[in-house]
Design an enzyme around this catalytic site. Sequence first.
Site, mmCIF file in Angstrom:
data_model
loop_
_atom_site.group_PDB
_atom_site.id
_atom_site.type_symbol
_atom_site.label_atom_id
_atom_site.label_comp_id
_atom_site.label_asym_id
_atom_site.label_seq_id
_atom_site.Cartn_x
_atom_site.Cartn_y
_atom_site.Cartn_z
ATOM 1 N N ASP A 1 4.143 1.622 7.298
ATOM 2 C CA ASP A 1 3.593 2.676 6.448
ATOM 3 C C ASP A 1 4.181 4.059 6.675
ATOM 4 O OD1 ASP A 1 2.377 3.236 8.899
ATOM 5 O OD2 ASP A 1 0.784 4.304 7.864
ATOM 6 N N ASP B 1 9.112 4.051 9.715
ATOM 7 C CA ASP B 1 9.326 2.655 9.329
ATOM 8 C C ASP B 1 10.306 2.521 8.169
ATOM 9 O OD1 ASP B 1 7.382 1.786 11.151
ATOM 10 O OD2 ASP B 1 5.795 2.226 9.709
ATOM 11 N N ASP C 1 4.078 -2.949 11.857
ATOM 12 C CA ASP C 1 3.937 -1.692 12.550
ATOM 13 C C ASP C 1 2.471 -1.629 12.972
ATOM 14 O OD1 ASP C 1 4.458 1.003 13.315
ATOM 15 O OD2 ASP C 1 3.392 1.610 11.517
ATOM 16 N N CYS D 1 -10.505 2.995 -16.321
ATOM 17 C CA CYS D 1 -10.909 2.327 -17.544
ATOM 18 C C CYS D 1 -10.807 3.311 -18.698
ATOM 19 C CB CYS D 1 -12.328 1.791 -17.423
ATOM 20 S SG CYS D 1 -13.519 3.093 -17.055
ATOM 21 N N CYS E 1 -12.654 6.653 -18.767
ATOM 22 C CA CYS E 1 -12.079 7.797 -18.074
ATOM 23 C C CYS E 1 -11.152 8.583 -19.010
ATOM 24 C CB CYS E 1 -11.277 7.334 -16.857
ATOM 25 S SG CYS E 1 -12.203 6.320 -15.718
#
Lengths: 61, 794
Positions: free
Chosen positions: B684, B688, B489, B79, B82
């Site tokens: 991931d 893969d 996976d 936001c 920050c």
Amino acid sequence: MEILYLIIPISVILIFLIIWVFLWAVKHGQFDDMEGPAHRILMDDDSSHTEPSEEKRSNEA
Amino acid sequence: MCCRGCQAVAEAIVAGGLADYYRHRTAKSGTAAPDAADVVPEWLRQAKLYDLPEVQQSFVRQETGEVREASLILEGIVCAACVWLNEQHLSGLPGVLSVEINYSTHRARVRWDNSRIKLSEILHAVAEIGYTAHPFDPGRQEQIFLKERQAALRRLFIAGIGMMQVMMYAIPAYVAGGDGTMPPWIENIMRWASLVLTLPVVGYSAWPFFLGAWRDLRLRQAGMDVPVALGIGAAFSASVYSTVTGGGEVYFDSITMFVFFLLTGRFLEMGARRKAADAAEKLVKMLPAMASRLPAYPGDQTDELVAVSSLSSGEYLLVRPGESVPADGVVAQGVSRVDESLLTGESRPVPKNVGEKLIAGTINVDSPLVMQIEGLGQDTVLSGIVRLLDRALAEKPALAQVADRVASWFVLALLLVAAGTGVAWYFIEPARALWITVAVLVVSCPCALSLATPAALTAATGSLTRLGLLTTRGHALETLAMATHFVFDKTGTLTSGKMSLLETITLGDIGRNRCLAMAAALERASEHAIANAIAAAAADCEDRFSIEETTNLPGSGIEGRIGGQRYRLGRPAFVAELCGTPVPDALLHGRESATVVALGSENGWLALFALGDTLRPDAASLIKGLQQRGKTVVLLSGDQEEAVQQVAQQLGITEVHAAMTPQGKLDYVRGLQREGAVVAMVGDGVNDAPVLAAAGVSIAMGGGTQVARASADMILLSERLFHLLAGVDISLKTSRIIRQNLAWAFIYNLIAIPLAALGHVTPWMAGIGMSASSLMVVLNALRLVEPDAGKGRK
């Protein structure tokens, strides 16, 4: 009605003026961040607000 | 509250009477800090490297003297508070000359005086308040994008203001409607003014359409740009002609409106795509790996930091725990375990002794290792996999091109109709031929047709991004809607990919909770995956123990004293040495897929802890949801048969293939595709990556490896599998809306073109028809925007 001969060219010139102002704004990055400034206005830059956060930080470290 | 920094900001805001801010903010914080806190210790050690001139070369710009400027990617910004906090904090550091943070892109530009502060200290300061900063090379692409965006803005604005003003000049003529209330000289001056204002709209704003049309013509294709350019060109020439000669109709208002609508569509689409690409880019860490070289090994063990690119084969490297292995090689000294999950998807670290192979990119877990380099750069196993990925990328099936081909047929037909109309009217009534031809081109303007798909895609992409499902390729949504097979996976996708306690078996008379608390106390000093899993499980145990004389024996376990009694925690064999009796085999049987850690004292066995990877909580509902929607779910994994079968049974997946190599997975997916299946792949790991690239649409987990994310069409940033199901629903809705839009555009054209061809359509009717049809399309697409605006607010 003959005033239209003056007013219409003026409106055209005005439009070109607006375009020129806009181009200047784009060139100087006024539109690069469209969200930040809207939020930034809520944040005060006063030192009284910065210090508490700095205290917190040194406590943490 | 995401971190103490934010808490401080929050307090400051409330104290300043600005508590309203919490009603206005649009993004809720929450995910940022835990992540950032995890990352800090590991990479801060390396932050010092960023001070070396050869490392800085790629991303730091030197100004006069000691003044330097660098671009940083800030992670954890959720936001505007920050942004404010970081700016305040950094600009308060001595030696920092200026800080600028762009909230939209999460990029910071920092200028500092190198003689007073080092870059690593700046990065450290950011880490202190709970964020992570990575230097990055803004590079050419970034600048090109900025230029493109500015050019698009200029084009859009000129078209917009031109449209408004030309409409003002056109209104009187429409109102008078040729009934003689408007003298010709007024109409004439209005026309000339319109001409002057339309000139930049056609000559500048619409220029990309002309360029696109020219490119299409040279390649002998009929793209959307051709009728657009022809329509604009013909209408403009005809209007200029009638302005100069003082007769006929003018179309200036239609032209400017047409250009404006088209540009708006393209601009919104560009912004959404860029936003998606940006978030993906941020995930990619862009700095070269550094290595600790041992130049005088084995004589002298002092190490020096060098860039990986300067290493050569045969040299010795020191790999500390927590560091990545920088090159392929063999272990020369030390015993440790290495996390190879990046390559194999296997979540348990693999033990490594002297003489065993190390693979670049894997992570050393336990203790320091000295390795001798055998392969670097192109010769590593990792780059072999990357090459596989490149090949798969090159062979990508281009489903998206089908849509283009259909459009190009439409365009061709449209041009023929326009030409036919022109010729026919030339014989019937030559004076009206040009006007009617232009009317056909304007009324049939493919505005609705060319907006139909992008408008829906843009709206859907926005909704998906809010769900944490990021779309990085244009075709992803369409293909996701068509997918017939979902291939998953296992490790890190359906399971969390992290160790956690599965089962506790008590063997003595001490209860489960006391055993856990003891184990947690023994592991307190340790940082590894098992220790973390035990600590997490013991978090709600009330017992606390203090430990004396802890000794850590890497690869075996931990020994310590609790109240005078010696305890051991570790491998069953290691604990058995203390207990005197071997562990009952029956208890170990059937738990081969889990890591078993034992706890025992001199008096005997106390407990066994089975640790392993657990299923993500929403995995079952995702699989069930997909099956209910008539999709075939397949589980492909590199892990062993038993572990994979167990997961498949829990989730109710019937099609399971275990122990698959990356090549095997690729072949399997290709096989499905040959049978006509549209495959959606969710994965991931690096293993893969090739199959992600080959699949019709691929989804990578946000926490997955970089290569997987780079080759995926969509990234599930939220890591909530449930969102994937929502994504599938949105994609189905999107394809339905795209079809409605196309149908509407088609019906509109079917009615409007014959009317125009028969000479029944006047320019203002064409203009209204055109804008109404585009408006319909856009409004229909907006239905895809989820009404969840209030969701993120506190």
